[in-house]
Design a protein around this motif. Structure first.
Motif, PDB file in Angstrom:
ATOM      1  N   VAL A 123      30.124  39.584  33.664  1.00  0.00           N
ATOM      2  CA  VAL A 123      30.084  38.409  34.538  1.00  0.00           C
ATOM      3  C   VAL A 123      30.934  37.280  33.971  1.00  0.00           C
ATOM      4  CG1 VAL A 123      28.551  36.497  35.189  1.00  0.00           C
ATOM      5  CG2 VAL A 123      27.913  38.855  35.725  1.00  0.00           C
ATOM      6  N   ARG A 124      30.953  37.142  32.666  1.00  0.00           N
ATOM      7  CA  ARG A 124      31.686  36.029  32.041  1.00  0.00           C
ATOM      8  C   ARG A 124      33.183  36.100  32.338  1.00  0.00           C
ATOM      9  NH1 ARG A 124      28.192  33.521  28.651  1.00  0.00           N
ATOM     10  NH2 ARG A 124      26.514  34.734  27.674  1.00  0.00           N
ATOM     11  N   HIS A 125      33.678  37.292  32.627  1.00  0.00           N
ATOM     12  CA  HIS A 125      35.117  37.458  32.831  1.00  0.00           C
ATOM     13  C   HIS A 125      35.455  37.924  34.243  1.00  0.00           C
ATOM     14  CE1 HIS A 125      35.181  37.194  28.472  1.00  0.00           C
ATOM     15  NE2 HIS A 125      34.330  38.204  28.415  1.00  0.00           N
ATOM     16  N   SER A 126      34.453  37.926  35.114  1.00  0.00           N
ATOM     17  CA  SER A 126      34.675  38.481  36.452  1.00  0.00           C
ATOM     18  C   SER A 126      35.223  37.436  37.408  1.00  0.00           C
ATOM     19  CB  SER A 126      33.369  39.047  37.014  1.00  0.00           C
ATOM     20  OG  SER A 126      32.444  38.004  37.255  1.00  0.00           O
ATOM     21  N   ARG A 127      35.826  37.922  38.467  1.00  0.00           N
ATOM     22  CA  ARG A 127      36.276  37.077  39.564  1.00  0.00           C
ATOM     23  C   ARG A 127      35.335  37.273  40.744  1.00  0.00           C
ATOM     24  NH1 ARG A 127      42.829  38.222  39.720  1.00  0.00           N
ATOM     25  NH2 ARG A 127      43.302  37.435  37.613  1.00  0.00           N
ATOM     26  N   PRO A 128      35.250  36.286  41.630  1.00  0.00           N
ATOM     27  CA  PRO A 128      34.388  36.456  42.812  1.00  0.00           C
ATOM     28  C   PRO A 128      34.820  37.664  43.636  1.00  0.00           C
ATOM     29  CG  PRO A 128      35.093  34.168  42.580  1.00  0.00           C
ATOM     30  CD  PRO A 128      35.891  34.963  41.585  1.00  0.00           C
ATOM     31  N   VAL A 129      33.845  38.351  44.186  1.00  0.00           N
ATOM     32  CA  VAL A 129      34.127  39.496  45.040  1.00  0.00           C
ATOM     33  C   VAL A 129      34.767  38.990  46.333  1.00  0.00           C
ATOM     34  CG1 VAL A 129      33.155  41.508  46.189  1.00  0.00           C
ATOM     35  CG2 VAL A 129      32.109  40.633  44.084  1.00  0.00           C
ATOM     36  N   SER A 130      35.852  39.614  46.759  1.00  0.00           N
ATOM     37  CA  SER A 130      36.551  39.126  47.949  1.00  0.00           C
ATOM     38  C   SER A 130      35.719  39.376  49.201  1.00  0.00           C
ATOM     39  CB  SER A 130      37.909  39.824  48.091  1.00  0.00           C
ATOM     40  OG  SER A 130      37.741  41.148  48.548  1.00  0.00           O
ATOM     41  N   PRO A 131      35.828  38.477  50.201  1.00  0.00           N
ATOM     42  CA  PRO A 131      35.102  38.683  51.460  1.00  0.00           C
ATOM     43  C   PRO A 131      35.465  39.995  52.131  1.00  0.00           C
ATOM     44  CG  PRO A 131      35.978  36.445  51.327  1.00  0.00           C
ATOM     45  CD  PRO A 131      36.567  37.211  50.185  1.00  0.00           C
ATOM     46  N   GLU A 132      36.725  40.421  51.984  1.00  0.00           N
ATOM     47  CA  GLU A 132      37.173  41.663  52.604  1.00  0.00           C
ATOM     48  C   GLU A 132      36.451  42.869  52.016  1.00  0.00           C
ATOM     49  OE1 GLU A 132      39.878  38.469  53.258  1.00  0.00           O
ATOM     50  OE2 GLU A 132      39.235  39.359  51.354  1.00  0.00           O
ATOM     51  N   VAL A 133      36.265  42.865  50.684  1.00  0.00           N
ATOM     52  CA  VAL A 133      35.548  43.968  50.033  1.00  0.00           C
ATOM     53  C   VAL A 133      34.103  44.012  50.516  1.00  0.00           C
ATOM     54  CG1 VAL A 133      34.617  44.784  47.836  1.00  0.00           C
ATOM     55  CG2 VAL A 133      37.012  44.086  47.988  1.00  0.00           C
ATOM     56  N   LEU A 134      33.445  42.854  50.569  1.00  0.00           N
ATOM     57  CA  LEU A 134      32.052  42.806  51.001  1.00  0.00           C
ATOM     58  C   LEU A 134      31.914  43.223  52.458  1.00  0.00           C
ATOM     59  CD1 LEU A 134      30.926  39.523  49.242  1.00  0.00           C
ATOM     60  CD2 LEU A 134      30.231  41.842  48.657  1.00  0.00           C
ATOM     61  N   ALA A 135      32.860  42.801  53.299  1.00  0.00           N
ATOM     62  CA  ALA A 135      32.809  43.188  54.710  1.00  0.00           C
ATOM     63  C   ALA A 135      32.928  44.704  54.838  1.00  0.00           C
ATOM     64  CB  ALA A 135      33.921  42.492  55.486  1.00  0.00           C
TER      65      ALA A 135
END
Length: 256
Positions: A123-135
């Motif tokens: 988590v410390r090095h992660s980027r937010p999950v893109s809306p496209e991936v979640l969709a």
């Protein structure tokens, strides 16, 4: 170096599962400093909890009533400071495969301490999950739409929406009580909610169960010869000539 303390929200509809995660987080606190600042039994309660107390990371179960974990993550992505998301799943092989392919972290129940510690370190090095991936991970249509208003994230139950109307870069969602501005595409909303809404015009989708009738457009308008009447609102929605052949069959069902 253990790093700064991570604030955590646990979201799971089963109390024993929340208790297990809380115990595991305590067990790994020396390795990955963390503090559980809240719990929620479903997605709606999680949004309220995060409004009151933003966190660094949310541990989110996938299968939950009222709002599943994937939809919750999509709404949380609209927050000004969204938490990092770690999904929790019991057996959903499809989800696990999708998360691996898209670099979304996940935990498989029963959760193990070292796997949880590794997820929090990531988590410390992660980027937010893109809306496209979640969709792409969403199975079925969302139960709610969301919008920002005066610094708050508002959730609008889809069954409450009477119509959706595009205007420039925004879409207006109208309920019996008020309007909400959505940062969404009308075309994408039509695809996702095709069972609930019918297109009346290039800029208008109406809830099928909200339409109570149609009437001729009194104004001289070459494009909109008919208007749709809806329950609970005074607005009359335009029906384009192009859409009328498709809408007409629905109008016949209403009159029968």
């Amino acid at each position: 170096m253990a790093g700064p303390t991570l604030s955590v929200l646990i979201v799971d509809d089963e109390a024993p599962a929340r208790a297990r995660l809380r115990d595991l987080l305590a067990d790994i606190a020396a390795e990955v400093p963390n503090a559980v600042v809240g719990e929620a039994a479903d997605g709606l309660l999680a949004v309220r909890a995060l409004e009151a107390h933003p966190v660094d990371v949310a541990l989110i179960d996938i299968r939950m009533p009222r709002m599943d974990g994937i939809e919750l993550a999509r709404h949380l992505g609209r927050l000004e400071h969204p938490p990092a998301i770690v999904f929790v799943t019991a057996y959903d092989g499809y989800a696990v495969q999708a998360f691996e392919l898209n670099a979304v972290d996940y935990l498989v129940k029963p959760v193990r301490a070292q796997r949880l510690a590794a997820a929090l370190q990531k988590v410390r090095h992660s980027r937010p999950v893109s809306p496209e991936v979640l969709a792409g991970l969403q199975q079925g249509a969302r139960s709610h739409l969301s919008c920002h208003e005066r610094g708050r994230l508002l959730l609008i139950p889809v069954p409450d929406i009477l119509y959706l109307r595009a205007d420039l870069k925004y879409v207006t969602a109208r309920t019996a009580n008020r309007e909400f501005l959505l940062d969404e595409s009308l075309t994408h909303l039509e695809e996702e909610f095709s069972e609930r809404f019918i297109r009346l015009h290039r800029s208008v989708l109406a809830a099928k169960d909200a339409i109570v009738g149609f009437e001729k457009n009194a104004a001289e308008d070459a494009e909109t010869q008919w208007q749709a009447l809806l329950r609970n609102v005074p607005e009359k929605l335009p029906v384009s000539r192009r859409q009328w052949p498709l809408v007409k069959s629905y109008a016949k069902r209403l009159s029968s």
